[in-house]
Design an enzyme around this catalytic site. Structure first.
Site, mmCIF file in Angstrom:
data_model
loop_
_atom_site.group_PDB
_atom_site.id
_atom_site.type_symbol
_atom_site.label_atom_id
_atom_site.label_comp_id
_atom_site.label_asym_id
_atom_site.label_seq_id
_atom_site.Cartn_x
_atom_site.Cartn_y
_atom_site.Cartn_z
ATOM 1 N N ASP A 153 0.691 -1.261 0.012
ATOM 2 C CA ASP A 153 0.047 0.028 0.104
ATOM 3 C C ASP A 153 0.961 1.304 0.107
ATOM 4 O OD1 ASP A 153 0.957 0.205 2.596
ATOM 5 O OD2 ASP A 153 -0.808 0.021 3.531
ATOM 6 N N ASP A 158 -8.313 -7.485 -0.307
ATOM 7 C CA ASP A 158 -7.419 -7.739 0.842
ATOM 8 C C ASP A 158 -8.147 -7.289 2.170
ATOM 9 O OD1 ASP A 158 -7.231 -4.786 0.402
ATOM 10 O OD2 ASP A 158 -6.192 -5.019 2.489
ATOM 11 N N CYS A 172 -13.301 -29.222 5.350
ATOM 12 C CA CYS A 172 -12.201 -28.527 5.162
ATOM 13 C C CYS A 172 -10.883 -29.315 5.120
ATOM 14 C CB CYS A 172 -11.658 -27.358 6.193
ATOM 15 S SG CYS A 172 -10.247 -26.229 5.950
ATOM 16 N N CYS A 228 -7.586 -28.169 5.022
ATOM 17 C CA CYS A 228 -6.299 -27.597 5.557
ATOM 18 C C CYS A 228 -5.468 -28.286 6.593
ATOM 19 C CB CYS A 228 -6.795 -26.201 6.121
ATOM 20 S SG CYS A 228 -7.218 -26.317 7.877
ATOM 21 N N CYS A 252 -7.506 -28.665 9.810
ATOM 22 C CA CYS A 252 -8.599 -29.367 9.899
ATOM 23 C C CYS A 252 -8.365 -30.961 9.957
ATOM 24 C CB CYS A 252 -9.641 -29.058 9.052
ATOM 25 S SG CYS A 252 -10.284 -27.617 9.594
ATOM 26 N N HIS A 276 -6.072 -22.167 9.038
ATOM 27 C CA HIS A 276 -7.412 -22.509 8.647
ATOM 28 C C HIS A 276 -8.183 -21.241 7.834
ATOM 29 C CE1 HIS A 276 -11.418 -24.087 8.623
ATOM 30 N NE2 HIS A 276 -11.922 -22.873 8.899
HETATM 31 ZN ZN ZN Z 1 -9.562 -26.078 7.913
#
Ligand code: ZN
Ligand code: ZN
Lengths: 391, 432
Positions: free
Chosen positions: A94, A268, A306, A308, A311, A336
């Site tokens: 930025d 963002d 999920c 990830c 998880c 996550h």
């Molecule tokens: Zn997750």
């Protein structure tokens, strides 16, 4: 030639949503894209490798913070922010202006630039458009943002018009100051508050400049959502099709989905990573406050669907307990939440490519809200304006 | 599980602790360390980051006070201890029948029955018996020390009784705890009595750095381990219970012990039990404990170093990379910053301004994720800005470095290079 190209891969036949490939100096980026914010040259306890493994193709650094510590000279010596933080993919920085206005007391805006008092040594510092670009040149980001005159979106009156015109003048100064136009893209920021006439005037002026991309600024600062989405859709109506559109500061799942429908490509927000540190995990039906007692004996993963690393391995009960003893709990939830945002945008993108975006939106809304009565009216109206009718 | 020794050199026992885990497939080389955890997690690290470290210890240490719920740990070998060695614990809460631990929910008062219930829930592979370990404070009376030994033996008997009745602990082993503060005769009594019980190993408690000087510790441990049922070179020492005399004896007898150890030389024994010392982590203290017959250590030390923003940087490799550290470290580590009294001479303080524009890895030639990918300048910046990644990167480096130190120590014992190894590690200790 500018170091950026945008190829539109698919467009939604109903709404303004589109899927593109944005080619930047360090790697291609699939849009719509959510860009996680790594304020100080780091992503809140997540290593660069972990972020890469989550599929993140671009993230943010904050010019104000990095300009203060460790400073542009040092980062330049480290081969730019990429080298300093050891991140191989793209970076967006930025202008630093927003943080000054929001974080620092006693900032004053003149035609020359933004005057503020350093929180480190109390000295008065003037940030000009030229200095902002000079710092961002040292950081070596793939996308730099112009210094703009930021006014709170709730302010009305002549100050908004002045800020808009000044932002146009500062854009020209930023373009002239860019030392690396062949490898660093400078984005313009559309201002004009919540006034459609001023927004339109700003769009007319700024789109005359040959900048590689445009941001929609001055929003998500506490304004009414009805005003917010109208300014977004007005902007995308007048932005060129062949350039990326970045909606600044937007990161709630609902806002992302709606604003993709309105034609935005890039987003963002600090929210997903900040909220993770307080134990709030994002899920398709809202969020889980993992510190609450109800999770102490809940042995399900945060989101059973999920994929990830968190998880796949850990339960809510484990994370609940870990929050009492170690910062790794935050890392687990940060991973996550970033994965949630990135996956949401990947799913959005795929639905656009499959020409099924309106259906995707409907399913998304059904999961997020218990019943259609709970749909926020602004979102219903915004989607309706681009022919996605939820009711 | 059993400890198979391959050789003993100058009191140092080299070998392998085998038959660990549900499948009995795991093993841990000794001298070695356990993997330190809090709430069953290595502080700061997730599975992704943890597994960038090579040769992680096969045994994970959990402590009762940092464990709050039933955790999924079925693929790990667990040693469960009573306390987290890093956390301070208030004195004065021990009774004849109970000990207290401080978890995230405050104080938990444990009877042996409650203690065993928790063990049954955790189902560790081995665990230390409940113990009165409050005698480490200076000026503890001999009477109090004797009481601690008595109570600890009583706890052990109760634990053993319950252990046999607990189905969940069928495959677990109890480690008996040797107490006795700095009173030699109590240490010996504690060791002798514990050794009469059917324990799977021994925990030496109350030897924290703060509890006593290094020479006293080494002598006490050496004398204590001589009482434990291990086929080991018997020390000829007949130590006097008086502390002063122990210290005198220590200096006098060092060479004698060495000679005895050498004479015994190589020897194998079919079965043995491991000895772990709690609260000892500094490399110099580790070496002296290993020489006194200790097999296993905790690994809280790299965590403590991480928490003060420091990186382990002492040399241990036989063939350090050309630029490494020895000369530089002498200079660097001598400066202590901001009166940080806890910092040791084995580490460098990354908060120091001198690292602001130092683009070298923390330790040249280190293969850890942090050193492979990041610079001192970056870690300095993360510390300056209080960023969470500083803890992650330092923990990765410090754990790797510490494991490397143990690996090098074993190699040194295996190849008869112990003296060289000690010289390398302890070289810059002189300034201490
Ligand atoms: Zn997750
Ligand atoms: Zn390293």
């Amino acid at each position: 030639a500018v170091p950026l190209s945008l190829r539109v891969v698919a467009e939604c036949p109903v709404s303004k949503a589109r899927a593109c490939i944005l080619t930047l100096p360090h790697s291609p980026v699939n849009t719509p894209v959510f860009m996680p914010v790594g304020t100080q040259g780091t992503m809140k306890g997540i290593t660069a490798n972990q972020l890469e493994d989550l599929g993140c193709q671009i993230c943010l650094g904050n010019t104000y913070h990095l300009g203060m510590r460790p400073g542009p000279e040092l980062i330049e010596k480290a081969n730019g922010l990429h080298g300093f933080m050891s991140w191989k993919r793209n970076l967006l920085t930025d202008s630093g202006g927003f943080q000054m206005v929001s974080l620092v007391e006693l900032s004053e805006v003149t035609e020359e630039g933004v005057m503020f008092r350093s929180p480190y040594d109390g000295k008065e510092i003037l940030l000009t458009p030229e200095q902002s670009i000079s710092i961002q040149n040292s950081l070596g980001s793939d996308i730099m943002m112009q210094l703009d005159d930021v006014v709170s979106s709730t302010v009305k009156g002549p100050r908004v018009e002045e800020a808009m015109h000044r932002s146009v003048r500062w854009l020209d100064r930023c373009i002239a100051a860019n030392k690396n136009p062949e490898r660093q893209n400078l984005f313009a920021i559309i201002q004009g508050g919540l006034d459609a006439r001023l927004r339109k005037a700003c769009l007319d002026e700024m789109t005359k400049r040959d900048v590689p991309g445009f941001a929609i600024g001055g929003l998500s600062g506490g304004e009414e959502k009805d005003d917010f989405w109208k300014m977004v859709t007005l902007s995308t109506d007048h932005l060129p099709r062949n350039k990326p559109r970045y909606l600044m500061g937007v990161g709630y799942a609902l806002d992302l989905v709606v604003c993709v429908a309105l034609g935005c490509d890039m987003f963002d927000c600090v929210f997903p990573t900040r909220t993770a540190r307080f134990g709030s995990a994002l899920v398709p039906w809202g969020s889980l406050q993992l510190k609450q007692k109800q999770y102490a004996k809940d042995f399900h993963p945060i989101d059973p669907e999920c994929q990830c690393p968190t998880c796949k391995r850990h339960s809510r009960a484990y994370l609940h307990a870990l929050f009492k003893s170690d910062t790794a709990a935050m890392h687990h939830v940060t991973i996550h939440n970033i994965n949630y945002q990135l996956r949401l945008m990947r799913d959005v993108r795929q639905s656009i490519i499959d020409q099924k975006f309106p259906e995707f939106v409907k399913v998304f809304m059904e999961r997020m809200f218990p019943s259609p009565e709970d749909y926020p009216s602004w979102a219903v109206d915004a989607l309706h304006s681009v022919n996605i009718c939820l009711k | 599980m059993k400890l198979e020794l391959s050789r003993v050199v100058q009191g140092c026992r080299l070998g392998k602790w085998t038959g660990l885990g549900k499948s009995a497939q795991h093993s841990l080389e000794v001298p070695g360390c356990l993997l330190y955890t809090r709430c069953a997690t290595v502080p700061h690290l997730t599975q992704d980051t943890l597994h960038t470290i090579r040769d992680l210890p096969a045994v994970t240490q959990v402590s009762l006070d940092s464990l709050t719920t039933n955790l999924c740990l079925n693929d790990t070998v667990i040693f469960c201890s009573l306390h987290d060695s890093v956390k301070p614990r208030p004195a004065g809460y021990i009774t004849n029948k109970t000990v207290s631990v401080w978890g995230s929910g405050g104080r938990m008062e444990l009877t042996t029955a409650r203690f065993m219930e928790i063990q049954a829930g955790i189902q560790p592979d081995c665990y230390q018996s409940m113990a009165d370990g409050e005698t480490w404070q200076a000026n503890t009376s001999r009477k109090r020390v004797r009481k601690a030994v008595d109570r600890t033996l009583a706890h052990l008997d109760e634990c053993l009784l319950l252990h046999q009745k607990t189905q969940e602990l069928k495959h677990a082993e109890i480690f008996g705890v040797v107490e006795g503060g700095d009173v030699l005769e109590e240490r010996l009594r504690s060791a002798r009595e514990t050794a009469k019980r059917p324990v799977g190993g021994f925990v030496l408690d109350g030897f924290h750095s703060a509890a006593m000087g290094p020479d006293v510790r080494a002598q006490l441990i050496q004398a204590t381990s001589a009482e434990l049922p291990q086929e080991k070179p018997r020390s000829k020492l007949h130590l006097n219970p008086s502390q002063v005399e122990i210290e005198q004896e220590a200096r006098k007898s060092a060479s004698e012990t060495e000679a005895v150890s050498k004479a015994v030389g190589f020897w194998k024994r079919p079965q043995g039990s491991a000895v772990i010392v709690l609260g000892v982590g500094r490399p110099d203290e580790v070496i002296s404990c290993v020489e006194a017959g200790v097999d296993l250590f905790e690994s809280f030390f790299p965590f403590q170093v991480t928490e003060r923003g420091c990186a382990l940087s002492f040399p241990y490799a036989a063939d350090p990379a050309p630029e490494t550290s020895v000369p530089e470290l002498n200079g660097e580590s001598v400066t202590k910053l901001d009166g940080d009294e806890t910092m040791t001479l084995f580490e460098m303080n990354l908060k120091d301004k001198r690292y602001k524009d130092d683009f070298r890895p923390l330790v040249q030639g280190c293969a850890c994720f942090c050193c492979q990918k990041h610079t001192r300048a970056y870690v300095h910046h993360l510390l300056e800005t209080n960023e969470l990644l500083s803890g992650v990167l330092l923990m990765l480096h410090n754990t790797s470095h510490y494991l490397g130190f143990f690996r090098a120590l074993r190699e040194a014992i295996a190849c008869d290079h112990l003296q060289d190894f000690k010289n390398r590690v302890l070289r810059h200790r002189k300034a201490d």
